[in-house]
Design a protein around this motif. Structure first.
Motif, PDB file in Angstrom:
ATOM      1  N   LEU A 588      23.507 -15.917 -34.894  1.00 15.45           N
ATOM      2  CA  LEU A 588      24.317 -14.617 -35.347  1.00 15.45           C
ATOM      3  C   LEU A 588      23.787 -13.595 -34.235  1.00 15.45           C
ATOM      4  O   LEU A 588      24.466 -12.357 -34.362  1.00 15.45           O
ATOM      5  N   ASP A 589      22.564 -13.538 -33.595  1.00 16.29           N
ATOM      6  CA  ASP A 589      22.001 -12.557 -32.866  1.00 16.29           C
ATOM      7  C   ASP A 589      23.178 -12.283 -31.700  1.00 16.29           C
ATOM      8  O   ASP A 589      23.669 -13.109 -31.060  1.00 16.29           O
ATOM      9  N   GLY A 590      23.268 -10.972 -31.707  1.00 15.88           N
ATOM     10  CA  GLY A 590      24.331 -10.475 -30.571  1.00 15.88           C
ATOM     11  C   GLY A 590      25.636 -10.508 -31.266  1.00 15.88           C
ATOM     12  O   GLY A 590      26.520  -9.668 -30.590  1.00 15.88           O
ATOM     13  N   LEU A 591      25.838 -10.774 -32.444  1.00 17.15           N
ATOM     14  CA  LEU A 591      27.031 -11.169 -32.988  1.00 17.15           C
ATOM     15  C   LEU A 591      27.238 -10.132 -34.307  1.00 17.15           C
ATOM     16  O   LEU A 591      28.187  -9.640 -34.385  1.00 17.15           O
ATOM     17  N   ARG A 592      26.200 -10.159 -35.011  1.00 17.85           N
ATOM     18  CA  ARG A 592      26.103  -9.452 -36.298  1.00 17.85           C
ATOM     19  C   ARG A 592      25.614  -8.123 -35.866  1.00 17.85           C
ATOM     20  O   ARG A 592      24.773  -7.728 -34.823  1.00 17.85           O
ATOM     21  N   PRO A 593      26.030  -7.018 -36.474  1.00 17.65           N
ATOM     22  CA  PRO A 593      25.786  -5.705 -36.309  1.00 17.65           C
ATOM     23  C   PRO A 593      23.968  -5.331 -36.287  1.00 17.65           C
ATOM     24  O   PRO A 593      23.226  -5.926 -37.083  1.00 17.65           O
ATOM     25  N   GLY A 594      23.536  -4.500 -35.142  1.00 12.54           N
ATOM     26  CA  GLY A 594      22.181  -4.293 -35.364  1.00 12.54           C
ATOM     27  C   GLY A 594      21.163  -5.350 -34.634  1.00 12.54           C
ATOM     28  O   GLY A 594      19.841  -5.350 -34.862  1.00 12.54           O
ATOM     29  N   SER A 595      21.699  -6.472 -34.215  1.00 10.87           N
ATOM     30  CA  SER A 595      20.938  -7.370 -33.655  1.00 10.87           C
ATOM     31  C   SER A 595      21.324  -7.575 -32.023  1.00 10.87           C
ATOM     32  O   SER A 595      22.184  -7.230 -31.486  1.00 10.87           O
ATOM     33  N   ALA A 596      20.087  -8.029 -31.510  1.00  9.84           N
ATOM     34  CA  ALA A 596      20.320  -8.289 -30.024  1.00  9.84           C
ATOM     35  C   ALA A 596      20.513  -9.639 -29.502  1.00  9.84           C
ATOM     36  O   ALA A 596      20.333 -10.519 -30.496  1.00  9.84           O
ATOM     37  N   ALA A 597      21.448  -9.683 -28.459  1.00 11.96           N
ATOM     38  CA  ALA A 597      21.836 -10.926 -28.038  1.00 11.96           C
ATOM     39  C   ALA A 597      20.782 -11.950 -27.760  1.00 11.96           C
ATOM     40  O   ALA A 597      19.729 -11.513 -26.927  1.00 11.96           O
ATOM     41  N   GLY A 598      20.809 -13.192 -28.211  1.00 13.46           N
ATOM     42  CA  GLY A 598      19.778 -13.969 -27.751  1.00 13.46           C
ATOM     43  C   GLY A 598      20.148 -14.703 -26.489  1.00 13.46           C
ATOM     44  O   GLY A 598      19.284 -15.447 -25.885  1.00 13.46           O
ATOM     45  N   GLY A 599      21.478 -14.431 -25.888  1.00 12.15           N
ATOM     46  CA  GLY A 599      21.886 -14.803 -24.705  1.00 12.15           C
ATOM     47  C   GLY A 599      23.150 -14.725 -24.675  1.00 12.15           C
ATOM     48  O   GLY A 599      23.725 -14.677 -25.512  1.00 12.15           O
ATOM     49  N   GLY A 600      23.951 -14.807 -23.480  1.00 11.03           N
ATOM     50  CA  GLY A 600      25.233 -14.632 -23.257  1.00 11.03           C
ATOM     51  C   GLY A 600      25.688 -13.244 -23.585  1.00 11.03           C
ATOM     52  O   GLY A 600      25.306 -12.134 -23.262  1.00 11.03           O
ATOM     53  N   ARG A 601      26.696 -13.037 -24.648  1.00 10.32           N
ATOM     54  CA  ARG A 601      27.186 -11.857 -25.009  1.00 10.32           C
ATOM     55  C   ARG A 601      26.206 -10.896 -25.753  1.00 10.32           C
ATOM     56  O   ARG A 601      25.270 -11.578 -26.681  1.00 10.32           O
ATOM     57  N   GLY A 602      26.036  -9.576 -25.764  1.00 15.25           N
ATOM     58  CA  GLY A 602      25.320  -8.809 -26.350  1.00 15.25           C
ATOM     59  C   GLY A 602      26.006  -8.382 -27.520  1.00 15.25           C
ATOM     60  O   GLY A 602      26.768  -8.892 -28.219  1.00 15.25           O
ATOM     61  N   ALA A 603      25.414  -7.327 -28.077  1.00 14.68           N
ATOM     62  CA  ALA A 603      25.823  -6.684 -29.498  1.00 14.68           C
ATOM     63  C   ALA A 603      26.974  -6.211 -29.293  1.00 14.68           C
ATOM     64  O   ALA A 603      27.455  -5.604 -30.491  1.00 14.68           O
ATOM     65  N   SER A 604      27.489  -5.843 -28.292  1.00 24.68           N
ATOM     66  CA  SER A 604      28.891  -5.289 -28.148  1.00 24.68           C
ATOM     67  C   SER A 604      29.885  -6.249 -28.501  1.00 24.68           C
ATOM     68  O   SER A 604      31.070  -6.069 -27.907  1.00 24.68           O
ATOM     69  N   GLY A 605      29.597  -7.255 -29.061  1.00 22.83           N
ATOM     70  CA  GLY A 605      30.758  -8.207 -29.347  1.00 22.83           C
ATOM     71  C   GLY A 605      31.778  -7.962 -30.099  1.00 22.83           C
ATOM     72  O   GLY A 605      32.188  -6.697 -30.649  1.00 22.83           O
ATOM     73  N   SER A 606      32.504  -8.786 -30.707  1.00 24.47           N
ATOM     74  CA  SER A 606      33.574  -8.583 -31.536  1.00 24.47           C
ATOM     75  C   SER A 606      33.675  -8.002 -32.873  1.00 24.47           C
ATOM     76  O   SER A 606      34.631  -7.506 -33.540  1.00 24.47           O
ATOM     77  N   VAL A 607      32.539  -8.168 -33.518  1.00 23.83           N
ATOM     78  CA  VAL A 607      32.358  -7.906 -35.178  1.00 23.83           C
ATOM     79  C   VAL A 607      31.442  -6.958 -35.207  1.00 23.83           C
ATOM     80  O   VAL A 607      30.111  -6.643 -34.538  1.00 23.83           O
ATOM     81  N   GLU A 608      31.778  -5.833 -36.150  1.00 28.49           N
ATOM     82  CA  GLU A 608      30.704  -4.804 -36.581  1.00 28.49           C
ATOM     83  C   GLU A 608      30.826  -4.876 -38.003  1.00 28.49           C
ATOM     84  O   GLU A 608      32.077  -4.786 -38.733  1.00 28.49           O
ATOM     85  N   ARG A 609      29.964  -5.107 -38.755  1.00 28.55           N
ATOM     86  CA  ARG A 609      29.961  -5.286 -40.137  1.00 28.55           C
ATOM     87  C   ARG A 609      30.268  -3.787 -40.729  1.00 28.55           C
ATOM     88  O   ARG A 609      29.518  -2.822 -40.481  1.00 28.55           O
ATOM     89  N   GLY A 610      30.868  -3.880 -41.785  1.00 30.54           N
ATOM     90  CA  GLY A 610      31.371  -2.577 -42.569  1.00 30.54           C
ATOM     91  C   GLY A 610      32.490  -1.775 -41.887  1.00 30.54           C
ATOM     92  O   GLY A 610      32.789  -0.788 -42.153  1.00 30.54           O
ATOM     93  N   THR A 611      33.027  -2.217 -40.790  1.00 36.51           N
ATOM     94  CA  THR A 611      33.828  -1.517 -40.074  1.00 36.51           C
ATOM     95  C   THR A 611      35.191  -1.846 -40.788  1.00 36.51           C
ATOM     96  O   THR A 611      35.639  -2.769 -40.464  1.00 36.51           O
ATOM     97  N   GLY A 612      36.022  -0.847 -40.769  1.00 39.16           N
ATOM     98  CA  GLY A 612      37.404  -1.403 -41.378  1.00 39.16           C
ATOM     99  C   GLY A 612      38.678  -0.625 -40.539  1.00 39.16           C
ATOM    100  O   GLY A 612      39.791  -0.954 -40.811  1.00 39.16           O
ATOM    101  N   ALA A 613      38.403   0.228 -39.783  1.00 43.99           N
ATOM    102  CA  ALA A 613      39.318   0.756 -38.619  1.00 43.99           C
ATOM    103  C   ALA A 613      39.622  -0.153 -37.544  1.00 43.99           C
ATOM    104  O   ALA A 613      38.682  -0.106 -36.824  1.00 43.99           O
ATOM    105  N   ARG A 614      40.914  -0.716 -37.710  1.00 40.64           N
ATOM    106  CA  ARG A 614      40.905  -1.725 -36.536  1.00 40.64           C
ATOM    107  C   ARG A 614      41.236  -1.078 -35.285  1.00 40.64           C
ATOM    108  O   ARG A 614      42.009   0.079 -35.013  1.00 40.64           O
ATOM    109  N   GLY A 615      40.836  -1.444 -34.146  1.00 45.19           N
ATOM    110  CA  GLY A 615      40.859  -1.116 -32.690  1.00 45.19           C
ATOM    111  C   GLY A 615      39.809   0.073 -32.499  1.00 45.19           C
ATOM    112  O   GLY A 615      39.811   0.528 -31.364  1.00 45.19           O
ATOM    113  N   ARG A 616      39.033   0.693 -33.483  1.00 49.02           N
ATOM    114  CA  ARG A 616      38.055   1.747 -33.275  1.00 49.02           C
ATOM    115  C   ARG A 616      36.621   1.252 -33.848  1.00 49.02           C
ATOM    116  O   ARG A 616      36.057   1.915 -34.328  1.00 49.02           O
ATOM    117  N   LYS A 617      36.454  -0.044 -33.402  1.00 42.94           N
ATOM    118  CA  LYS A 617      35.135  -0.510 -34.063  1.00 42.94           C
ATOM    119  C   LYS A 617      33.985   0.315 -33.158  1.00 42.94           C
ATOM    120  O   LYS A 617      34.047   0.291 -31.920  1.00 42.94           O
TER     121      LYS A 617
END
Length: 757
Positions: A588-617
């Motif tokens: 989950l590194d780089g995919l869950r909020p507040g974590s650094a990527a272990g490789g490949g994509r960084g934390a600016s991936g598709s999911v931000e925990r606790g965000t509910g406004a679509r398109g404005r993550k």
């Protein structure tokens, strides 16, 4: 094209070859119309691979290229074979043989045994463990239950990779496989087990393949008879073939090339049984003239789920990762995946049960209205199920354990099938059926003689489980009756007989509890992936890079089971008050909020925990606006500050917002939290937005809520009178807004989000 996720299992049959192609996308159509030569289909999760290959077979039959009896389609589970058989029957290709590798080999072995060997074929032993236990005892070894299971698994691996007992220790070293116990001892038990079988004239499932391979190799005349019968082959889940199964397939084919294989290297999760994706990945090397088709249009999952799945594989390494497919969702947007951290395992299970109850709540009561059969809780090890069984029972949520007792082996189902057979034979002379209305009514009337009632019993437990099992038979009758209005009880019994033979159980109305391995090939509207900690996923005994990558693929399979709702959770300790020494899965590194990527994509991936406004993550880690610390808790992310940092909330405004929310909720006939949650109101009272742009920047204020409630909220923040009612854009009374409940989906642990009285 988007296929309906809850389509009837009895669709209308097409009347021509061209009609078979209706509704296929360009890539699926390419699969269906390429009937000659070798074909390799790389099919991602949810891309309609079964649809493509069944339509290919049906198109070949309807166009006259294939005769049904000359086609053999093989897959890896009875359920998958049964589903494929049912689809082919509805497509007008009912004569096609659809079987598992073992079932096809066993049929050939039993048929040709008198000719090849003489006499009756040996008896098949379905359970190895008693014989393995006896073999261990003869070797003066006392093995506990789990040790017996491990040794049995090693014997199975050795046999499917064609390793003899004496070669087993060397094969372990060569493969890099970590043995669960001393290789010499396992080799000794393996040899004794084989001798016991020979002495008693019995065989196991692996022997079925080995003996069939031996028979076809040694007896050219028998091999030619089989090849005259079967001239066209389709292999599903080709990434899971073992060396022994590949050898059998080669013998079936002979020097012909009418072979279509379908698979996805990113879903290889059974290497511990001898499965390998190498045959899929090297298919074009062995068949240079093969047609290659890639299916990447995902019809199962929302863009949010697909984005997370793609991000998970983007960090993968190894040979399978080089051939990964980038999926493209064909569905409308849905809620973001939820990441939830809990202090201990019981707290995690209770939160999951609570969230499931919210999902099951009917829409008219402010819930999501998800059927219980469309919810699954998936875990890495079966030992994790007990905590969730208890939590769901306490919450009054019905559930079923996948991988436990088989559906058609349940006493109530055996009794029901016997009663249905008897009623079907009696036909119009059965007084029970005289007053029943329609096929489903007749089935209900028959089941009533076994104690079933249309209304469910109170509570949960064994009585409710029994009721749900029988209710699934009524639902099957309802589906058959809708598709074939002239269907009679005998038709349903025939359908049940086929399903019993294929172990293709109907859907039971209960939340599914299953291991990630058992979930392969299935899908649900809502999936909860639980226990995602390092040491559990990847599991502790995954040591080599290849083993760790297989664990990543296992999580990928879990993610791609979800159609709409997806939750990923973990607990920091095993029990309340225990040391919080666990960390979230490295995958989950780089995919869950507040974590650094272990490789490949960084934390600016598709999911931000606790965000509910679509398109404005928010992108990347979210810092506290007071102290600058990276935020990880859902509530903190929504408020943009640590829970310990001082609040700037306007208390009077917060109370005004709560009063306004209660009025609007009553007016719209919704629970108050479906307007805005307490946390969203707190965020508004802290930031004091003065414009629509500023209000839209608050997590939980989606586009629809901005249109519907924005003018009111801004007026309250400015201390001005509320605008006239027609200035807002309310949804019709009783109809949930498109993003109603988004806050609940994003923030799992906010205790203040209970409906106000």
């Amino acid at each position: 094209m988007t296929t309906a996720p809850h389509a009837s299992p009895f669709p209308p049959s097409p009347h021509s070859a061209d009609a078979v192609l209706d509704g296929l996308d360009p890539e699926q159509r390419a699969v269906a119309t390429t009937l000659q030569g070798p074909v390799c289909v790389l099919a991602g999760a949810g891309t309609g691979k079964t649809r493509a290959i069944t339509h290919r077979i049906a198109y070949g039959v309807h166009s006259g290229v294939y005769r049904p009896a000359t086609v053999l389609a093989v897959t890896f589970t009875q359920r998958a074979a049964g589903e494929m058989r049912g689809r082919l029957r509805q497509l007008g290709a009912g004569g096609v043989q659809t079987r598992t590798f073992h079932a096809a080999a066993l049929r050939q072995l039993q048929f040709f045994w008198p000719r090849a060997v003489g006499g009756d074929p040996p008896r098949l032993v379905e359970k190895k463990i008693p014989l393995v236990a006896e073999a261990a005892s003869r070797c003066r070894l006392r093995l506990e239950r789990l040790e017996l299971r491990d040794v049995t698994s090693e014997i199975e691996w050795a046999k499917v990779t064609q390793v003899t007992p004496e070669d087993y220790p060397a094969a372990l070293v060569k493969s890099g496989r970590e043995a669960p116990r001393d290789p010499a001892q396992t080799s000794q038990v393996y040899a004794t087990y084989e001798q016991l079988k020979r002495d008693r004239g019995v065989i196991d499932f692996e022997d079925v393949l080995l003996l069939t391979v031996g028979m076809l190799t040694d007896r050219y005349d028998i091999a030619e008879t089989v090849r005259r019968q079967y001239q066209h082959f389709v292999v599903d889940e080709y990434q899971d073939v073992s060396p022994l199964q590949q050898r059998l397939l080669h013998l079936w084919l002979g020097d012909r090339d009418s072979l279509c294989v379908v698979g996805d290297a990113s879903q290889t999760i059974y290497s511990f049984t001898g499965a390998t994706p190498e045959y899929l990945l090297t298919f074009r090397t062995r068949h240079p003239d093969a047609t290659l088709v890639k299916l990447v249009r995902d019809y199962r999952s929302t863009p949010q789920v697909v984005h997370l799945a793609n991000g998970l594989l983007a960090q993968a390494s190894g040979r399978a990762a080089e051939h990964r497919l980038e999926l493209v969702s064909q569905r409308s947007p849905g809620p973001e995946p939820v990441f939830a951290e809990h202090p201990d395992e019981p707290a995690e299970a209770e939160a999951v049960a609570r969230r499931i109850r919210e999902l099951l709540t009917p829409r008219e009561e402010g819930g999501a209205g998800v059927p219980a059969s469309e919810v699954a809780v998936l875990y890495r090890a079966n030992s994790q199920s007990e905590t969730y069984e208890q939590a769901l029972s306490d919450a009054g949520v019905p559930y079923q354990l996948r991988g436990a007792e088989r559906f058609f082996d349940r006493p109530e189902i055996r009794q029901a099938v016997l009663a249905l057979r008897g009623a079907a034979r009696a036909g119009g002379n059965d007084r029970v059926l005289a007053d029943a209305d329609g096929l489903a009514g007749q089935v209900g009337a028959v089941l009533a003689t076994t104690g079933w009632t249309p209304e469910p019993p109170a509570g949960s437990g064994a009585v409710r489980d029994r009721w749900e099992s029988l209710r699934s038979l009524v639902r099957l009758a309802e589906d058959l009756g809708r598709a074939r209005p002239d269907a009679v009880l005998g038709d349903l019994v025939a359908e049940l007989e086929e399903r019993i033979a294929a172990q293709h159980a109907p859907t039971v109305e209960g939340v599914t509890l299953a291991s990630l391995h058992a979930a392969k090939g299935l899908e649900w509207d809502a999936v909860f992936l639980v226990g995602l900690t390092d040491g559990m996923l990847p599991i502790t005994h995954a040591k080599t890079p290849e083993q760790v990558e297989e664990e990543r693929r296992l999580l990928y399979v879990g993610v791609t089971r979800a159609r709409h709702h997806l939750s990923l959770s973990w607990a920091l300790a095993r029990s309340p008050g225990g040391r919080a020494g666990r960390r979230p899965s490295r995958f989950l590194d780089g995919l869950r909020p507040g974590s650094a990527a272990g490789g490949g994509r960084g934390a600016s991936g598709s999911v931000e925990r606790g965000t509910g406004a679509r398109g404005r993550k928010p992108r990347g880690p979210v810092p506290c606006r007071v102290c600058g610390r990276t935020l990880t808790e859902a509530t903190e992310i929504k408020l943009r500050r640590c829970a310990e940092c001082p609040s700037t909330m306007d208390e009077a405004l917060f109370e005004r917002l709560r009063e306004w929310r209660l009025d609007r909720a009553r007016e719209l006939k919704r629970p108050p939290y479906a307007v805005f949650t307490d946390v969203t109101l707190m965020a508004i009272a802290e930031t004091l937005p003065g414009t629509e742009r500023q209000l839209a920047g608050i997590s939980g204020v989606g586009p629809h809520k901005l249109r519907q409630f924005g003018a009111d909220v801004l007026a309250l923040c400015a201390g001005e009178p509320l605008p006239a009612p027609d200035a807002a854009d309310p949804a019709p009374a009783g109809e949930p807004a498109p993003d109603a409940g988004t806050d609940d989906e994003m923030v799992e642990q906010v205790t203040s989000e209970t409906p106000e009285k």
